[in-house]
Design an enzyme around this catalytic site. Structure first.
Site, PDB file in Angstrom:
ATOM      1  N   ARG A 101       0.879  -1.174   0.000  1.00 29.76           N
ATOM      2  CA  ARG A 101       0.000   0.000   0.000  1.00 29.76           C
ATOM      3  C   ARG A 101       0.918   1.226   0.000  1.00 29.76           C
ATOM      4  NH1 ARG A 101      -2.388   3.103   4.241  1.00 29.76           N
ATOM      5  NH2 ARG A 101      -4.451   3.899   3.741  1.00 29.76           N
ATOM      6  N   SER A 116     -12.612  -2.777   1.105  1.00 32.75           N
ATOM      7  CA  SER A 116     -12.737  -2.210   2.455  1.00 32.75           C
ATOM      8  C   SER A 116     -14.186  -1.851   2.736  1.00 32.75           C
ATOM      9  CB  SER A 116     -11.922  -0.913   2.578  1.00 32.75           C
ATOM     10  OG  SER A 116     -10.563  -1.151   2.420  1.00 32.75           O
ATOM     11  N   LYS A 139      -4.217   5.662   9.242  1.00 36.92           N
ATOM     12  CA  LYS A 139      -5.026   6.113   8.104  1.00 36.92           C
ATOM     13  C   LYS A 139      -5.866   7.304   8.559  1.00 36.92           C
ATOM     14  CE  LYS A 139      -7.906   4.397   4.377  1.00 36.92           C
ATOM     15  NZ  LYS A 139      -9.309   4.432   4.190  1.00 36.92           N
TER      16      LYS A 139
HETATM   17  N1  TZP Z   1      -7.950   0.822   6.704  1.00 39.14           N
HETATM   18  C1  TZP Z   1      -8.745   0.919   7.763  1.00 39.14           C
HETATM   19  S1  TZP Z   1      -7.858   1.182   9.191  1.00 39.14           S
HETATM   20  C2  TZP Z   1      -6.388   1.153   8.349  1.00 39.14           C
HETATM   21  C3  TZP Z   1      -6.626   0.943   7.002  1.00 39.14           C
HETATM   22  C4  TZP Z   1      -5.620   0.852   5.952  1.00 39.14           C
HETATM   23  C5  TZP Z   1      -5.072   1.339   9.002  1.00 39.14           C
HETATM   24  C6  TZP Z   1      -4.667   0.192   9.882  1.00 39.14           C
HETATM   25  O1  TZP Z   1      -3.398   0.426  10.441  1.00 39.14           O
HETATM   26  P1  TZP Z   1      -3.021   0.024  11.932  1.00 39.14           P
HETATM   27  O2  TZP Z   1      -1.682   0.672  12.168  1.00 39.14           O
HETATM   28  O3  TZP Z   1      -2.920  -1.455  11.982  1.00 39.14           O
HETATM   29  O4  TZP Z   1      -4.085   0.600  12.832  1.00 39.14           O
END
Ligand code: TZP
Ligand code: MG
Length: 204
Positions: free
Chosen positions: A38, A109, A138
């Site tokens: 990503r 998602s 995010k």
């Molecule tokens: N989509 C929803 S939450 C997220 C993404 C890409 C981020 C998740 O990252 P982390 O550091 O595991 O909380």
């Protein structure tokens, strides 16, 4: 698709680790089952540099039998012959993806039950559900739905599911107990100072 692939799903960019290929190899060797490139955030690669990096990651995935998914970049996914693509609610619709993806894994998602209901799922292979907990990884992740929100979505779909967002060694079991087939993490692994130990703990 085989839902076991989702058991421990790592997401990272090329800049997520100080030594990305070395750290990814450690994570894969320790038991990560799926990896998503990503390429977002600071210091992102593009063009030939990104393609070269993606090819190196793909080779590592192959070596350790890790499924290789590319986030929201159909051209890159096709160029490196990735196992699949992951798309968000605002990305290209699954049914409009190129022919290459007809026999590939397509992840979508879903932030909550409402998003699930309005998604077209015909070509979707699995759902990433969350954020379950609040996340710093995010900015526009939306509101955390908690394990109750996770359960709601899991119970309304027959698709394989991976919980995402703020998942750590402390809370991952709650996500699995809520019915998710697996967990997706960024910072739990990219921010770990002992990747092998963290991966092992998340697989317990
Ligand atoms: N989509 C929803 S939450 C997220 C993404 C890409 C981020 C998740 O990252 P982390 O550091 O595991 O909380
Ligand atoms: Mg996206």
């Amino acid at each position: 698709m085989n839902k076991n692939i989702l058991r421990l799903y790592l997401i990272a960019a090329s800049s997520s680790f100080e030594n990305p290929l070395k750290d990814l190899e450690t994570a894969f060797k320790s038991g990560v089952t799926c990896f998503q490139l990503r390429e977002k955030g600071d210091n992102i690669k593009s063009g030939q540099e990104l393609l070269d990096f993606a090819l190196e990651v793909k080779a590592l995935c192959k070596k350790y039998a890790v499924t290789f998914i590319v986030n929201d970049n159909a051209e890159l996914a096709e160029s490196v012959e990735a196992d699949g693509i992951h798309i968000g609610q605002d990305d290209v619709k699954p049914e409009l993806l190129p022919e290459y993806f007809s026999d590939k894994i397509i992840g979508l998602s879903v932030g909550n039950l409402n998003e699930l209901k309005k998604s077209s799922l015909d070509r979707v292979s699995y759902l990433g559900i969350g954020p379950v907990y609040s996340t710093l990884s995010k900015a526009d992740a939306g509101e955390a739905i908690g394990t109750e929100g996770l359960k709601e979505v899991v119970q309304q779909t027959a698709l394989p599911t991976a919980a995402i967002g703020g998942i750590t060694e402390k809370n991952y079991k709650d996500c699995l107990e809520s019915g998710a087939d697996g967990i997706c993490v960024i910072s739990a692994i990219t921010g770990s100072d002992n990747i092998e130990q963290t991966v092992t703990a998340l697989l317990q």
